[in-house]
Design an enzyme around this catalytic site. Structure first.
Site, PDB file in Angstrom:
ATOM      1  N   GLU A  83       0.820  -1.208   0.000  1.00 25.14           N
ATOM      2  CA  GLU A  83       0.000   0.000   0.000  1.00 25.14           C
ATOM      3  C   GLU A  83       0.859   1.265   0.000  1.00 25.14           C
ATOM      4  O   GLU A  83       1.826   1.375   0.735  1.00 25.14           O
ATOM      5  CB  GLU A  83      -0.935   0.008   1.221  1.00 25.14           C
ATOM      6  CG  GLU A  83      -1.897  -1.170   1.266  1.00 25.14           C
ATOM      7  CD  GLU A  83      -2.893  -1.197   0.103  1.00 25.14           C
ATOM      8  OE1 GLU A  83      -3.021  -0.187  -0.619  1.00 25.14           O
ATOM      9  OE2 GLU A  83      -3.536  -2.265  -0.065  1.00 25.14           O
ATOM     10  N   CYS A 146      -8.387  -2.325   7.803  1.00 23.59           N
ATOM     11  CA  CYS A 146      -6.972  -2.310   7.385  1.00 23.59           C
ATOM     12  C   CYS A 146      -6.492  -0.888   7.119  1.00 23.59           C
ATOM     13  O   CYS A 146      -5.399  -0.504   7.562  1.00 23.59           O
ATOM     14  CB  CYS A 146      -6.763  -3.172   6.142  1.00 23.59           C
ATOM     15  SG  CYS A 146      -6.832  -4.926   6.511  1.00 23.59           S
ATOM     16  N   HIS A 169      -1.404  -5.692   1.819  1.00 21.04           N
ATOM     17  CA  HIS A 169      -2.563  -6.575   1.704  1.00 21.04           C
ATOM     18  C   HIS A 169      -2.132  -7.862   1.000  1.00 21.04           C
ATOM     19  O   HIS A 169      -1.298  -7.824   0.086  1.00 21.04           O
ATOM     20  CB  HIS A 169      -3.672  -5.896   0.892  1.00 21.04           C
ATOM     21  CG  HIS A 169      -4.693  -5.192   1.734  1.00 21.04           C
ATOM     22  ND1 HIS A 169      -4.927  -3.837   1.647  1.00 21.04           N
ATOM     23  CD2 HIS A 169      -5.559  -5.658   2.684  1.00 21.04           C
ATOM     24  CE1 HIS A 169      -5.894  -3.505   2.505  1.00 21.04           C
ATOM     25  NE2 HIS A 169      -6.290  -4.583   3.152  1.00 21.04           N
TER      26      HIS A 169
HETATM   27  N1  PCA Z   1      -8.690  -7.195   5.971  1.00 20.01           N
HETATM   28  C1  PCA Z   1      -9.671  -6.159   6.203  1.00 20.01           C
HETATM   29  C2  PCA Z   1      -9.660  -5.919   7.679  1.00 20.01           C
HETATM   30  C3  PCA Z   1      -8.950  -7.093   8.273  1.00 20.01           C
HETATM   31  C4  PCA Z   1      -8.295  -7.766   7.132  1.00 20.01           C
HETATM   32  O1  PCA Z   1      -7.523  -8.715   7.214  1.00 20.01           O
HETATM   33  C5  PCA Z   1      -9.420  -4.910   5.367  1.00 20.01           C
HETATM   34  O2  PCA Z   1      -8.865  -5.023   4.260  1.00 20.01           O
HETATM   35  O3  PCA Z   1      -9.787  -3.822   5.796  1.00 20.01           O
END
Ligand code: PCA
Length: 217
Positions: A83, A146, A169
């Site tokens: 990110e 997240c 992610h």
């Molecule tokens: N993914 C979610 C919240 C927790 C996770 O593992 C997100 O992308 O916000």
């Protein structure tokens, strides 16, 4: 003697229809690992806006990390997704694990609109690609828990001398994707290896590499 610099590496509890979260499965496998002269401390955060915020603050106080890296599941993404930015918004498409569903609320009412990652995202991308792992720069961490944690990690980092923060992610694990039509996945082994490579690049590069990885959409 100065103490070993620490990396706070976080994963999340399962949410939505899932009963595992690949982020915690990967992150916990790296607990105690040495990356250069740094040591990884893994922590599990709840997929709950308020509790994640509180537990992150306690972890930062306790661990005093110089690098903070949050990891979360992004079902539907096919690559390790580094990110670039976290925004000051909570807009939850589904309720969090405590039933809260904020809509268009700031993460921090006095905070800036966004924080850019202060980890060397391009150097991390290049290192992952060089080791044959699918990776990408992402220009949105979403607006759920997240993004919330990514924003707060960057906020903590601005308040700690020399500290840097970022977020990655990751795709579903194969066992999750097997139940879903068309969903991409990545093996636990590759995710763990990838996070290790990304952290190594973060430790080695204090300034980022110049590498084009932009997007048209
Ligand atoms: N993914 C979610 C919240 C927790 C996770 O593992 C997100 O992308 O916000």
């Amino acid at each position: 003697m100065s103490k070993t610099p620490r990396i706070l590496l976080t994963g999340f509890t399962p949410f939505g229809n899932e009963d595992i979260n690949p982020s915690w499965e990967a992150v916990r496998a790296l607990d105690g690992r040495h990356v250069g002269d740094h040591r990884v401390v893994a922590r599990l955060l709840p997929t709950i806006f308020a509790d994640a915020q509180r537990e992150l603050a306690l972890a930062v106080q306790d661990i005093e990390p110089v690098i903070l890296l949050g990891v979360g599941q992004a079902g539907g993404r096919s690559r390790l997704s580094i990110e670039r930015v976290a925004i000051n918004v909570q807009d939850a498409r589904l309720p969090d694990n405590a039933g809260a569903q904020p809509i268009d609320e700031p993460v921090l009412s006095e905070g800036p609109a966004a924080y850019f990652s202060t980890l060397p995202i391009k150097a991390m991308l290049a290192a992952l690609q060089a080791q044959g792992l699918p990776a990408e720069i992402s220009n949105t961490a979403g607006t759920y828990v997240c993004n919330h944690v990514a924003y707060l990690m960057l906020h903590h980092a601005t308040r700690r001398q020399g500290a840097r923060a970022g977020f990655i992610h990751i795709p579903y694990l194969p066992v999750q994707a097997a139940r879903l039509p068309q969903a991409p996945s990545m093996s636990q082994e590759d995710v763990v290896r990838g996070l290790g490579i990304a952290l190594q690049a973060a430790v080695e590069h204090r300034t980022d590499t110049r590498l084009g990885a932009g997007a048209l959409d």
